[in-house]
Design an enzyme around this catalytic site. Sequence first.
Site, mmCIF file in Angstrom:
data_model
loop_
_atom_site.group_PDB
_atom_site.id
_atom_site.type_symbol
_atom_site.label_atom_id
_atom_site.label_comp_id
_atom_site.label_asym_id
_atom_site.label_seq_id
_atom_site.Cartn_x
_atom_site.Cartn_y
_atom_site.Cartn_z
ATOM 1 N N SER A 1 3.448 73.418 -15.410
ATOM 2 C CA SER A 1 3.692 72.222 -16.203
ATOM 3 C C SER A 1 5.135 72.271 -16.665
ATOM 4 O O SER A 1 5.684 73.343 -16.893
ATOM 5 C CB SER A 1 2.749 72.219 -17.403
ATOM 6 O OG SER A 1 3.323 71.486 -18.461
ATOM 7 N N LYS B 1 0.642 77.022 -17.992
ATOM 8 C CA LYS B 1 -0.201 76.240 -17.100
ATOM 9 C C LYS B 1 -0.126 76.650 -15.636
ATOM 10 O O LYS B 1 0.924 77.012 -15.130
ATOM 11 C CB LYS B 1 0.166 74.753 -17.196
ATOM 12 C CG LYS B 1 -0.386 74.051 -18.425
ATOM 13 C CD LYS B 1 -1.877 74.164 -18.545
ATOM 14 C CE LYS B 1 -2.700 72.943 -18.358
ATOM 15 N NZ LYS B 1 -2.266 71.617 -18.335
ATOM 16 N N TYR C 1 -10.884 37.822 19.939
ATOM 17 C CA TYR C 1 -9.772 38.369 19.164
ATOM 18 C C TYR C 1 -9.271 37.368 18.124
ATOM 19 O O TYR C 1 -9.178 36.171 18.369
ATOM 20 C CB TYR C 1 -8.611 38.763 20.101
ATOM 21 C CG TYR C 1 -7.415 39.309 19.335
ATOM 22 C CD1 TYR C 1 -7.352 40.655 18.980
ATOM 23 C CD2 TYR C 1 -6.371 38.471 18.928
ATOM 24 C CE1 TYR C 1 -6.286 41.151 18.247
ATOM 25 C CE2 TYR C 1 -5.297 38.964 18.191
ATOM 26 C CZ TYR C 1 -5.262 40.305 17.855
ATOM 27 O OH TYR C 1 -4.217 40.797 17.134
HETATM 28 N N1 ARG Z 1 -0.257 43.533 17.521
HETATM 29 C C1 ARG Z 1 -1.504 42.950 17.896
HETATM 30 C C2 ARG Z 1 -2.640 43.687 17.179
HETATM 31 O O1 ARG Z 1 -2.407 44.720 16.707
HETATM 32 C C3 ARG Z 1 -1.695 43.048 19.363
HETATM 33 C C4 ARG Z 1 -2.630 42.013 19.954
HETATM 34 C C5 ARG Z 1 -2.032 40.688 19.895
HETATM 35 N N2 ARG Z 1 -2.780 39.716 20.620
HETATM 36 C C6 ARG Z 1 -2.598 38.416 20.433
HETATM 37 N N3 ARG Z 1 -3.338 37.637 21.112
HETATM 38 N N4 ARG Z 1 -1.711 37.970 19.607
HETATM 39 O O2 ARG Z 1 -3.739 43.204 17.091
#
Ligand code: ARG
Length: 459
Positions: free
Chosen positions: A277, A283, A317
Amino acid sequence: MAKMWAGRTAGEVDRIADDFNSSIGFDSRMYRQDIRGSMAHAAMLGAQRIISEREAETLIAGLEEILSDLESGKLEIDLSCEDIHMFVEQELTARLGDVGKKLHTARSRNDQVALDMRMYLRDETDSVIEKIRALIGALLAQAKEGREVIMPGYTHLQRAQPITFAHHLLAYAMMLLRDADRFADTKKRMNVSPIGSCALAGTTYDTDRWFEAKQLGFADVCRNSIDGVSDRDFCVEFLSSAATLMMHLSRFSEELILWSSWEFKFVELSDAYTTGSSIMPQKKNPDMAELIRGKTGRVYGDLMALLTTLKGLPLAYNKDMQEDKESVFDAVDTVKMCLDVMIPMIAGMKPLPENMKAAAQKGFINATDLADYLVKKGLPFRSAYKISGQIVALCIAQGEVLETLPLEIYRTYSELFDDDLYADIDLWTCVKKRISEGGASPESVDAQISFVEEKLKNG
Ligand code: ARG
């Protein structure tokens, strides 16, 4: 510079929006996986005659060069690129010209990023398992030394029954064995290749997904292209295994902190894993153990963050999924760092058997054995329990302990008490008598040591 994805759009993206959108600041750590994945992809395109064999060879050689230049430091990652995938492709095209532009045939960043994450996490899972096993090794060495070290076992943080230090440490070894198993199991589902799913619907080219999967050491391929690019359950599983591991490390840390206090003084942590400390010269603080306990919260947070990110996403995605990375990377770094600190801290921890024994001698932790003595002499357990409780109350009132309370007094509670009582409630006898499988007896503890050793040897 014009974006590689500038197809339909022509206008420049706002600078702040560009920064906001970019992931290269954190996903560049996957450059090896990205390049290896691209090499396999180029090889597949060549083998399937989607591009010429020569072109494939040129792409592979170019990628290999980029990898070695990155490793040697000759090439630096250009942080103005959007992500690591764009950087590698841009660099390849800069070096190879038009051939470089062929790499992305029959591929999307959606399956590319899913692939990179699986490969990255597969490697990190192996490294975490290795570290867990090293920690189990350190615990095992301490357990072997602590076979005859008596300490109080606790429930409700109240002294409960006598055990050995080895027995206590082996409890953590068992938890950690399951943690290692959990990570290994997580890896099974992670080790499935999404590449070839392309944007979401697969591709019109005659690709060979198994060719790429095998080249990259995957055991299987995702059987539905939409699933291949949409799910991050393998990240969730990793984070959940990490959270469970951290929960164990945190409980252990909590005990190390208690055990290092003057109130317990069961162990002395080496100076290398404590701090002083700035004001109190006496300590010696168990900061490392406290930090492991503290960092457990952030790993739980990583898990919750990703679960929350994923919960409302429509297939396939969505850019939200880029957020998987920082949670996963943070957990990987945190878990590895905690294990790296914990392993030598446990290896160098000095048990203080005298203090453990002194604590065991107070607190009537042989009261169950006193009751068991009467049961052995024919009394039903509930009656024996009651008498033992009354005797403990008397001892507390008179400042006595069970080991030295005179026989005449015992006999005022029950005629069944005899001289052999004292041997039965001796602490070491109490430990030795706990012969049930998994119990505190030295034979049982030796069997536990062999079990852990065997597991470490054979995985
Ligand atoms: N940097 C993006 C990620 O980590 C990669 C994929 C991008 N894909 C897209 N359709 N914009 O998810």
